[in-house]
Design a protein around this motif. Sequence first.
Motif, PDB file in Angstrom:
ATOM      1  N   ALA A   1      13.222  -6.535  -4.329  1.00  0.00           N
ATOM      2  CA  ALA A   1      14.088  -6.248  -3.180  1.00  0.00           C
ATOM      3  C   ALA A   1      13.893  -7.241  -2.044  1.00  0.00           C
ATOM      4  O   ALA A   1      14.837  -7.541  -1.307  1.00  0.00           O
ATOM      5  CB  ALA A   1      13.832  -4.829  -2.675  1.00  0.00           C
ATOM      6  N   ALA A   2      12.676  -7.731  -1.897  1.00  0.00           N
ATOM      7  CA  ALA A   2      12.366  -8.630  -0.778  1.00  0.00           C
ATOM      8  C   ALA A   2      11.458  -9.746  -1.266  1.00  0.00           C
ATOM      9  O   ALA A   2      10.248  -9.751  -1.001  1.00  0.00           O
ATOM     10  CB  ALA A   2      11.709  -7.847   0.362  1.00  0.00           C
ATOM     11  N   PRO A   3      12.006 -10.704  -2.023  1.00  0.00           N
ATOM     12  CA  PRO A   3      11.190 -11.820  -2.529  1.00  0.00           C
ATOM     13  C   PRO A   3      10.454 -12.518  -1.386  1.00  0.00           C
ATOM     14  O   PRO A   3      11.001 -12.707  -0.302  1.00  0.00           O
ATOM     15  CB  PRO A   3      12.221 -12.742  -3.181  1.00  0.00           C
TER      16      PRO A   3
ATOM     17  N   SER B   1       5.053   0.152 -10.120  1.00  0.00           N
ATOM     18  CA  SER B   1       6.504   0.118  -9.995  1.00  0.00           C
ATOM     19  C   SER B   1       6.919  -0.203  -8.558  1.00  0.00           C
ATOM     20  O   SER B   1       7.896  -0.919  -8.329  1.00  0.00           O
ATOM     21  CB  SER B   1       7.103   1.464 -10.430  1.00  0.00           C
ATOM     22  N   THR B   2       6.159   0.324  -7.594  1.00  0.00           N
ATOM     23  CA  THR B   2       6.446   0.021  -6.193  1.00  0.00           C
ATOM     24  C   THR B   2       6.259  -1.465  -5.920  1.00  0.00           C
ATOM     25  O   THR B   2       7.096  -2.098  -5.252  1.00  0.00           O
ATOM     26  CB  THR B   2       5.545   0.866  -5.284  1.00  0.00           C
ATOM     27  N   ALA B   3       5.180  -2.042  -6.424  1.00  0.00           N
ATOM     28  CA  ALA B   3       4.954  -3.477  -6.240  1.00  0.00           C
ATOM     29  C   ALA B   3       6.088  -4.278  -6.867  1.00  0.00           C
ATOM     30  O   ALA B   3       6.603  -5.236  -6.266  1.00  0.00           O
ATOM     31  CB  ALA B   3       3.610  -3.866  -6.866  1.00  0.00           C
TER      32      ALA B   3
ATOM     33  N   TYR C   1      -2.886 -11.290   9.097  1.00  0.00           N
ATOM     34  CA  TYR C   1      -2.675 -10.471   7.904  1.00  0.00           C
ATOM     35  C   TYR C   1      -3.057 -11.232   6.634  1.00  0.00           C
ATOM     36  O   TYR C   1      -2.760 -12.413   6.489  1.00  0.00           O
ATOM     37  CB  TYR C   1      -1.208 -10.060   7.796  1.00  0.00           C
ATOM     38  N   ASP C   2      -3.672 -10.523   5.710  1.00  0.00           N
ATOM     39  CA  ASP C   2      -3.913 -11.065   4.373  1.00  0.00           C
ATOM     40  C   ASP C   2      -2.715 -10.818   3.462  1.00  0.00           C
ATOM     41  O   ASP C   2      -2.560 -11.501   2.445  1.00  0.00           O
ATOM     42  CB  ASP C   2      -5.156 -10.421   3.763  1.00  0.00           C
ATOM     43  N   SER C   3      -1.904  -9.820   3.793  1.00  0.00           N
ATOM     44  CA  SER C   3      -0.704  -9.518   3.014  1.00  0.00           C
ATOM     45  C   SER C   3       0.257  -8.750   3.899  1.00  0.00           C
ATOM     46  O   SER C   3      -0.101  -8.317   5.001  1.00  0.00           O
ATOM     47  CB  SER C   3      -1.046  -8.701   1.761  1.00  0.00           C
ATOM     48  N   ASP C   4       1.466  -8.568   3.395  1.00  0.00           N
ATOM     49  CA  ASP C   4       2.427  -7.732   4.110  1.00  0.00           C
ATOM     50  C   ASP C   4       2.244  -6.263   3.758  1.00  0.00           C
ATOM     51  O   ASP C   4       2.315  -5.391   4.630  1.00  0.00           O
ATOM     52  CB  ASP C   4       3.856  -8.173   3.768  1.00  0.00           C
ATOM     53  N   VAL C   5       2.015  -5.971   2.469  1.00  0.00           N
ATOM     54  CA  VAL C   5       1.890  -4.583   2.007  1.00  0.00           C
ATOM     55  C   VAL C   5       0.662  -4.455   1.115  1.00  0.00           C
ATOM     56  O   VAL C   5       0.492  -5.226   0.163  1.00  0.00           O
ATOM     57  CB  VAL C   5       3.139  -4.137   1.208  1.00  0.00           C
ATOM     58  N   LEU C   6      -0.177  -3.487   1.437  1.00  0.00           N
ATOM     59  CA  LEU C   6      -1.272  -3.081   0.553  1.00  0.00           C
ATOM     60  C   LEU C   6      -0.842  -1.810  -0.167  1.00  0.00           C
ATOM     61  O   LEU C   6      -0.367  -0.865   0.471  1.00  0.00           O
ATOM     62  CB  LEU C   6      -2.545  -2.799   1.349  1.00  0.00           C
ATOM     63  N   ILE C   7      -1.004  -1.780  -1.480  1.00  0.00           N
ATOM     64  CA  ILE C   7      -0.706  -0.584  -2.267  1.00  0.00           C
ATOM     65  C   ILE C   7      -2.005  -0.081  -2.857  1.00  0.00           C
ATOM     66  O   ILE C   7      -2.692  -0.822  -3.579  1.00  0.00           O
ATOM     67  CB  ILE C   7       0.308  -0.889  -3.390  1.00  0.00           C
ATOM     68  N   VAL C   8      -2.363   1.159  -2.559  1.00  0.00           N
ATOM     69  CA  VAL C   8      -3.591   1.759  -3.083  1.00  0.00           C
ATOM     70  C   VAL C   8      -3.235   2.530  -4.341  1.00  0.00           C
ATOM     71  O   VAL C   8      -2.525   3.539  -4.285  1.00  0.00           O
ATOM     72  CB  VAL C   8      -4.247   2.689  -2.038  1.00  0.00           C
ATOM     73  N   GLY C   9      -3.689   2.049  -5.494  1.00  0.00           N
ATOM     74  CA  GLY C   9      -3.445   2.740  -6.753  1.00  0.00           C
ATOM     75  C   GLY C   9      -2.647   1.894  -7.724  1.00  0.00           C
ATOM     76  O   GLY C   9      -1.522   1.475  -7.421  1.00  0.00           O
ATOM     77  N   GLY C  10      -3.243   1.629  -8.900  1.00  0.00           N
ATOM     78  CA  GLY C  10      -2.605   0.823  -9.921  1.00  0.00           C
ATOM     79  C   GLY C  10      -2.157   1.621 -11.119  1.00  0.00           C
ATOM     80  O   GLY C  10      -2.247   1.141 -12.255  1.00  0.00           O
ATOM     81  N   GLY C  11      -1.645   2.839 -10.873  1.00  0.00           N
ATOM     82  CA  GLY C  11      -0.959   3.575 -11.916  1.00  0.00           C
ATOM     83  C   GLY C  11       0.491   3.136 -11.974  1.00  0.00           C
ATOM     84  O   GLY C  11       0.915   2.184 -11.301  1.00  0.00           O
ATOM     85  N   ILE C  12       1.301   3.854 -12.745  1.00  0.00           N
ATOM     86  CA  ILE C  12       2.666   3.407 -12.959  1.00  0.00           C
ATOM     87  C   ILE C  12       3.503   3.465 -11.681  1.00  0.00           C
ATOM     88  O   ILE C  12       4.381   2.617 -11.477  1.00  0.00           O
ATOM     89  CB  ILE C  12       3.326   4.220 -14.101  1.00  0.00           C
ATOM     90  N   VAL C  13       3.219   4.412 -10.762  1.00  0.00           N
ATOM     91  CA  VAL C  13       3.998   4.496  -9.528  1.00  0.00           C
ATOM     92  C   VAL C  13       3.636   3.351  -8.587  1.00  0.00           C
ATOM     93  O   VAL C  13       4.513   2.700  -8.011  1.00  0.00           O
ATOM     94  CB  VAL C  13       3.807   5.865  -8.850  1.00  0.00           C
ATOM     95  N   GLY C  14       2.340   3.066  -8.427  1.00  0.00           N
ATOM     96  CA  GLY C  14       1.941   1.957  -7.573  1.00  0.00           C
ATOM     97  C   GLY C  14       2.450   0.630  -8.076  1.00  0.00           C
ATOM     98  O   GLY C  14       2.926  -0.212  -7.298  1.00  0.00           O
TER      99      GLY C  14
ATOM    100  N   VAL D   1      10.029   4.214  -2.721  1.00  0.00           N
ATOM    101  CA  VAL D   1       8.859   3.899  -1.900  1.00  0.00           C
ATOM    102  C   VAL D   1       9.003   2.501  -1.307  1.00  0.00           C
ATOM    103  O   VAL D   1       8.673   2.277  -0.131  1.00  0.00           O
ATOM    104  CB  VAL D   1       7.567   4.026  -2.728  1.00  0.00           C
ATOM    105  N   ALA D   2       9.505   1.553  -2.090  1.00  0.00           N
ATOM    106  CA  ALA D   2       9.723   0.202  -1.568  1.00  0.00           C
ATOM    107  C   ALA D   2      10.688   0.223  -0.389  1.00  0.00           C
ATOM    108  O   ALA D   2      10.467  -0.456   0.625  1.00  0.00           O
ATOM    109  CB  ALA D   2      10.256  -0.700  -2.682  1.00  0.00           C
ATOM    110  N   ARG D   3      11.761   0.991  -0.512  1.00  0.00           N
ATOM    111  CA  ARG D   3      12.723   1.089   0.584  1.00  0.00           C
ATOM    112  C   ARG D   3      12.047   1.593   1.851  1.00  0.00           C
ATOM    113  O   ARG D   3      12.276   1.057   2.954  1.00  0.00           O
ATOM    114  CB  ARG D   3      13.858   2.045   0.187  1.00  0.00           C
ATOM    115  N   ARG D   4      11.198   2.591   1.695  1.00  0.00           N
ATOM    116  CA  ARG D   4      10.538   3.171   2.866  1.00  0.00           C
ATOM    117  C   ARG D   4       9.569   2.193   3.515  1.00  0.00           C
ATOM    118  O   ARG D   4       9.548   2.039   4.747  1.00  0.00           O
ATOM    119  CB  ARG D   4       9.807   4.451   2.469  1.00  0.00           C
ATOM    120  N   VAL D   5       8.758   1.520   2.708  1.00  0.00           N
ATOM    121  CA  VAL D   5       7.771   0.629   3.312  1.00  0.00           C
ATOM    122  C   VAL D   5       8.427  -0.626   3.878  1.00  0.00           C
ATOM    123  O   VAL D   5       8.001  -1.140   4.928  1.00  0.00           O
ATOM    124  CB  VAL D   5       6.651   0.288   2.307  1.00  0.00           C
TER     125      VAL D   5
END
Length: 440
Positions: free
Chosen positions: A51-53, A43-45, A28-41, A417-421
Amino acid sequence: MWQPIVSSTRHHGDVGGEALKVRGDGGYDSDVLIVGGGIVGLSTAYAITRAAPGTRVVVLEKEHAPAVHQTGRNSGVIHSGIYYRPGSYKARFAVQGAAEMVRFCAEQGLPHEVTGKLIVATDRSELPRLHALVQRGRENGIPVRELGPAQIAEYEPAVRGIAAIHVGTTGVCDFGAVARRLARLAEDAGASVRYGSEVRVVGRRGSAVAVRTARGEVLRARALVNCAGLYSDRVARLAGDDPGMRIVPFRGEYFELAPERTDLVRGLVYPVPDPAFPFLGVHLTRGIDGRVHLGPNAVPATAREGYNRWTVRPGELAGTVGYPGTWRIARRHWRYGAGEIRRSLSRRAFAEAVRRLLPGITPQDLIPAAPGVRAQAVLRDGTLVDDFLFAESPRMVHVLNAPSPAATAALPIGREVARRVLAHLGRESEGGARSSLSGV
């Protein structure tokens, strides 16, 4: 048996028919990929890093800066939550999000103001709907005050109406500045935000998810979050999931009051909305910069990023026109839509709509302002999805519908969204990709 996913559209996924291979070796290159850098994406990051440093998060944004589209092209209103059905995501997240957004802006030194707003009835036929809003506001825990004509004038001397309600928790801010701050905070906590990284291909196998960007870069992760806004349905299909809806874009057209007329509006003034349609009508908004926006007018857009009537993307337009839900919307709401189109084509007609609230305004008082595009999720039967819509499949969380008040509610939405992923990261491998979503 897992099959590689290849996009069927040139704009978001055609890479010459080459399928994306996903290793199953845990590289893996990362644990989570987020597609989209608007305010929701973003905020999720931010929420994931809090929540999970230590969780490795990469945000992929196709533009060269955050908040270029819906986040950076709205009137900046921090919505109270008064309009939304009690118990809905919109109601819960807006009420909670409004308070959190004000607090976040204050803590971060970002420009904001709690102005309150008026919702004004100008005709007796609107009174039952106004009274229903009072009840809805109280059910949602929002303080409201009912006003008569003289009390309206105390708040807004230039506004005319027969009755109104005052909502004290509404405010304004700069959501683009909020998004930029969320990006910085997420990066400070270890996340990576990569601009100019349009996702073209998505693949999935067992515990691995991978994407290929327009630059040819391949990134592998344990889970993916789709916060693609205007392209959320397309990204879901790239992943092999059937979103069960389509984004139909509506262009929101704004004017500003001429500088010498801005003293006519002190804060925020809205008409009584039509509950059959998800738009709030032409309203008056004094922004954080002191300018007064009028609008938006909502008309069908000929491209998902169609910020003017001359921007046409034939493939996107064909997709919208060919979708059964589009025609069912047209048949159901053609009278409302005709009025919107009339105001789009005629500044005089737009001024007439403004004069319902603000008498004395002329077409010469209106200056064209930057438009926006609303990503509206529509079901095949023509139903306009009126709440936030999340859906999940193995290793995937899709934010399929996040229209207004998504910016207001960005902080609680990001946590949801963070809780779900993060729950996906805690599960054992669920096998190959499914072809349909489990929506909530």
